[in-house]
Write a protein that holds these residues in place. Structure first.
Motif, short mmCIF file in Angstrom:
data_model
loop_
_atom_site.label_atom_id
_atom_site.label_comp_id
_atom_site.label_asym_id
_atom_site.label_seq_id
_atom_site.Cartn_x
_atom_site.Cartn_y
_atom_site.Cartn_z
N GLN A 53 0.86 -1.19 0.00
CA GLN A 53 0.00 0.00 0.00
C GLN A 53 0.89 1.23 0.00
N MET A 54 0.50 2.25 -0.77
CA MET A 54 1.31 3.47 -0.86
C MET A 54 0.42 4.66 -1.14
N GLU A 55 1.02 5.83 -1.11
CA GLU A 55 0.29 7.04 -1.45
C GLU A 55 -0.10 7.00 -2.93
N PRO A 56 -1.27 7.53 -3.27
CA PRO A 56 -1.68 7.54 -4.68
C PRO A 56 -0.65 8.16 -5.62
N LYS A 57 0.02 9.22 -5.18
CA LYS A 57 1.03 9.85 -6.04
C LYS A 57 2.22 8.92 -6.28
N THR A 58 2.56 8.11 -5.28
CA THR A 58 3.65 7.14 -5.43
C THR A 58 3.25 6.06 -6.43
N LEU A 59 2.02 5.58 -6.29
CA LEU A 59 1.52 4.56 -7.21
C LEU A 59 1.53 5.09 -8.65
N ASP A 86 -3.52 -1.42 -8.34
CA ASP A 86 -4.88 -1.20 -7.83
C ASP A 86 -5.01 0.28 -7.47
N GLU A 87 -5.46 1.08 -8.42
CA GLU A 87 -5.56 2.53 -8.21
C GLU A 87 -6.59 2.87 -7.13
N LYS A 88 -7.69 2.14 -7.09
CA LYS A 88 -8.76 2.41 -6.13
C LYS A 88 -8.24 2.36 -4.69
N ASN A 89 -7.36 1.39 -4.40
CA ASN A 89 -6.83 1.22 -3.05
C ASN A 89 -5.38 1.68 -2.90
N ALA A 90 -4.84 2.32 -3.93
CA ALA A 90 -3.45 2.79 -3.93
C ALA A 90 -2.51 1.69 -3.46
N CYS A 91 -2.54 0.60 -4.21
CA CYS A 91 -1.85 -0.60 -3.79
C CYS A 91 -1.30 -1.36 -5.00
N ILE A 92 -0.22 -2.07 -4.79
CA ILE A 92 0.29 -3.01 -5.79
C ILE A 92 0.13 -4.41 -5.21
N HIS A 93 -0.59 -5.26 -5.93
CA HIS A 93 -0.76 -6.65 -5.53
C HIS A 93 0.26 -7.49 -6.29
#
Length: 163
Positions: free
Chosen positions: A34-40, A90-97
C-alpha cells in the motif's frame, strides 16, 4: 506431538526427503504494498528515480525464490522449473498486488519459495519508492494455492485463483 525438524538430542535438523517420490509441485503466494496515490502513479508511469520499479521487483522476486534455501534454515535447496511473477496496480486502493507462481518436479514443495518471492518483490518495491513515500505498508503475505505432495491440493478460502 512429534517434531520433524528436531533430532533425538533436541537439535535442529533438515528432514530427509530422499525416499519421497518426485512429483509436480506448484505453489502460488500473494502480497500487497500500500502506498500514497502519487507514489503509485509514479510507479505506473515509470517515473521513479531508481528505475522501472515493477521490472526490478519481478527480477528480485525470481531471485528470491531461487535463494530461499540460503535464508530459511530448514528449506531444501530445490531445482525450480519455473517462477512467474505478476503485479496488479490497484488505483482504487493505492496498492500493488504481487503474485508468484513457483513450480518444480521434486520431493518437497515450493510454498516457501513462492512466499519468499512475493516478500522480496514487496521489499524491492519499498526500497525503490522509499525516497518519495516512507509510509508504505507491506501486507497480506500469504499462500493461496499449493498442488502436489502427500497433503495434496490446498486452496485458500475466499481467494480468486486462476488456473
Amino acid at each position: 506431538m512429534e517434531f520433524t525438524h528436531i533430532d533425538e538430542r533436541g537439535r535442529a535438523k533438515m528432514v530427509d526427503v530422499g525416499s519421497k517420490e518426485d512429483t509436480l509441485r506448484i505453489a502460488v503466494a500473494r502480497a500487497s504494498v500500500q502506498m500514497e496515490p502519487k507514489t503509485l502513479a509514479m510507479v505506473a508511469e515509470r517515473k521513479m528515480k531508481k528505475g522501472d520499479v515493477l521490472a526490478v521487483a519481478q527480477v528480485a522476486g525470481i531471485m528470491g525464490a531461487k535463494k530461499t534455501s540460503e535464508l530459511i534454515p530448514m528449506c531444501h535447496n530445490i531445482f525450480l522449473t519455473g517462477v512467474d511473477m505478476d503485479f496488479e496496480i490497484d488505483e482504487k486502493n493505492a496498492c500493488i498486488h504481487i503474485e508468484a507462481s513457483v513450480k518444480t518436479i521434486g520431493k518437497t514443495g515450493v510454498e516457501m519459495e513462492a512466499l519468499h518471492a512475493v516478500s522480496v518483490a514487496a521489499l524491492t518495491i519499498y526500497d525503490m519508492c522509499k525516497a518519495v513515500d516512507k509510509n508504505m505498508v507491506i501486507s497480506d503475505i500469504r499462500l493461496v494455492k499449493k498442488i502436489g505432495g502427500k497433503s495434496g491440493t490446498y486452496l485458500r478460502e475466499g481467494e480468486c485463483i486462476e488456473g
